[in-house]
Design an enzyme around this catalytic site. Structure first.
Site, PDB file in Angstrom:
ATOM      1  NE  ARG A 169     -11.190 -31.241  15.278  1.00  0.00           N
ATOM      2  CZ  ARG A 169     -10.329 -31.015  14.301  1.00  0.00           C
ATOM      3  NH1 ARG A 169     -10.615 -31.389  13.074  1.00  0.00           N
ATOM      4  NH2 ARG A 169      -9.181 -30.423  14.544  1.00  0.00           N
ATOM      5  CB  THR A 170     -18.345 -31.230  17.980  1.00  0.00           C
ATOM      6  OG1 THR A 170     -17.330 -32.199  18.193  1.00  0.00           O
ATOM      7  CG2 THR A 170     -19.692 -31.907  18.004  1.00  0.00           C
ATOM      8  CE  LYS A 220     -25.236 -13.071  34.291  1.00  0.00           C
ATOM      9  NZ  LYS A 220     -25.909 -13.273  33.000  1.00  0.00           N
ATOM     10  NE  ARG A 234     -17.565 -31.394  23.585  1.00  0.00           N
ATOM     11  CZ  ARG A 234     -17.079 -32.390  22.855  1.00  0.00           C
ATOM     12  NH1 ARG A 234     -17.786 -32.862  21.851  1.00  0.00           N
ATOM     13  NH2 ARG A 234     -15.909 -32.889  23.118  1.00  0.00           N
ATOM     14  CG  HIS A 242     -19.074 -37.383  20.495  1.00  0.00           C
ATOM     15  ND1 HIS A 242     -20.089 -36.565  20.043  1.00  0.00           N
ATOM     16  CD2 HIS A 242     -17.932 -36.839  20.008  1.00  0.00           C
ATOM     17  CE1 HIS A 242     -19.569 -35.593  19.316  1.00  0.00           C
ATOM     18  NE2 HIS A 242     -18.268 -35.743  19.282  1.00  0.00           N
TER      19      HIS A 242
END
Ligand SMILES: [Zn+2]
Lengths: 302, 152
Positions: free
Chosen positions: A51-52, A80, A101, A129
């Site tokens: 969504r974001t 890795k 994020r 956020h």
């Protein structure tokens, strides 16, 4: 705001918040502009949040910018064992701005310290956020005409919900009254009450909201998760007290709007969706304009 | 005889004496001040009787004078510590330590999900309260209080 990373909502002064809201309003009227032509925006999603991510990518695409990045850490060099620092340094070379994020609290602040380009925090663990918060502010300003002197109801999980904490901090610049409605176990943490006391802002705590909702200008709903309760019986007992139904909106103010950061589960009954006071889907659309405003002001284009 | 020997290592001509360190904080103080990296003469004493602290420790360092910002770091583990600045065998200045406004390194953030506990990041805190030491992590924005304060 030029070249300034956006990591925490507290990084912006009230004037800067209002400036972003104004610019978002311009993008709402004129969402397709070519101002990001030639710019590369990196979207680094170390944990998935479709969504974001789509909201950011839509914002960039509509402004003619290009996007590079990854959608979850499993497909990248992070898997890795590359350090966050090395990833950020490398991507800084390839892009004009990084949207990130990440599941760790504080990762965005750290990224902004090691990056050579501005960083926009799209969620760092349970911490911040800020673009969600700005879109909430934009939605409130747009529907109420002002951010000043509003009666704001925050409902649901007030203990862990980072969106309500950010909204509380940001709105505190505009003389609100807060009504906190939550089960006992998920009450607003003390540190926020101390903060409000210090600022002289009025707030009230309730276990139920059906008889006071008529006073609200904004009702901000959040999801209550079963995992948050130490006793599952407690969850079963309270879960229905924090569901909004259409009949509850009967005697509410004309200007009332219902907000929700989405996705919802069952905390807003579907019969509310058709009510003109339901605003959560438009709120999500506002996210695109707000993110256009944030990116273009940081890049010095607005 | 024994007394004489203590005296001969105790007195310093020039330097710093740090007194009133809680005995169990001695090694933390040594590590915070990075005394192991100095090449001047030093004396450490511990488990002395103190009315205030129960058992205290003390450090004497020849030819070393600390900047305030440097020495204030030990306030986290030795808030009662007293500094004696020695010149030519005389105490020319005494001072207390004070918890600084910002703490870099030294302390661990108590939030296990904090980036500083998962990546190679030096911790950084704003000091919210000095009396009951309360630190706010500059990364995860969570509070680490006195009861959960862990020295790295
Ligand atoms: Zn932290």
């Amino acid at each position: 705001m030029k070249n300034k990373s956006l990591i925490s909502i507290n990084d912006y002064t009230p004037e800067e918040l209002l400036k972003i809201i104004d610019i978002a309003g311009e993008f709402e009227k004129n969402p397709v502009q070519d101002i990001l032509r030639g710019k590369v925006i990196a979207t680094l999603f170390f944990e998935p949040s479709t969504r974001t991510r789509l909201s950011f990518e839509s914002a960039v695409n509509r402004l003619g910018g290009r996007i590079i990045g990854f959608t979850d850490a499993s497909s990248s060099s992070v898997k890795k064992g590359e350090s966050l620092k090395d990833t950020i340094r490398t991507v800084s070379n390839y892009s004009d701005l990084i949207v990130m994020r990440h599941p760790l609290d504080g990762s965005a602040r750290y990224a902004s310290e090691v990056a050579t380009v501005p960083v926009v925090n799209a969620g760092d663990g349970a911490n911040q956020h800020p673009t969600q918060c700005l879109l909430d502010l934009f939605s409130i300003k747009k529907t109420q005409g002002t951010l000043e002197n509003l009666n704001i109801f925050l409902v649901g999980d007030l203990k862990y919900g980072r969106t309500v904490h950010s909204l509380l901090m940001a709105m505190s610049n505009f003389n609100p009254t807060f009504n906190f409605i939550s089960p006992e176990e998920l009450r607003i943490p003390n540190e926020y009450k101390l903060f409000l006391d210090k600022k002289g802002i009025k707030y009230y705590e309730h276990l139920d909201f059906s008889d006071i909702i008529s006073k609200a200008d904004i009702v901000y709903m959040t999801r209550i998760q079963r995992e948050r309760f130490s006793d599952p019986m407690e969850y079963e007992k309270v879960k229905n007290s924090y569901v909004l139904h259409n009949y509850m909106l009967k005697d509410t103010k004309d200007n009332l709007k219902i907000l929700h950061p989405l996705p919802r589960v069952n905390e807003i009954s579907e019969d509310v969706d058709e009510n003109e006071k339901a605003y959560y889907f438009t709120q999500a659309l506002n996210g695109v304009f707000t993110r256009q405003a944030i990116i273009s002001s940081i890049l010095g284009l607005k | 005889m024994t007394d004489k020997r203590i005296l001969s290592v105790s007195a310093i001509k020039n330097g710093t004496v740090i007194d009133h360190i809680p005995a169990n904080s001695l090694f933390k103080v040594i590590s915070i001040l990075e005394l192991d990296k100095l090449d001047t003469q030093m004396t450490f004493g511990t488990n002395f009787i103190s009315k205030k602290l129960g058992q205290k420790a003390l450090i004497k360092i020849s030819n070393k004078f600390f900047e305030d910002a440097e020495i204030d770091k030990i306030a986290l583990v030795a808030p009662e510590a007293k500094l004696n600045i020695i010149e030519d065998y005389q105490v020319i200045e005494k001072r207390d330590v004070e918890v600084p406004d910002k703490i870099v390194g030294i302390v661990k953030c108590m939030n296990p999900n904090c980036v500083t506990n998962n990546e190679n990041v030096l911790t950084k805190f704003d000091v919210i309260s000095k009396k009951e030491v309360t630190l706010k992590c500059c990364y995860c924005e969570k509070i680490t209080d006195q009861d959960h304060l862990k020295i790295i």
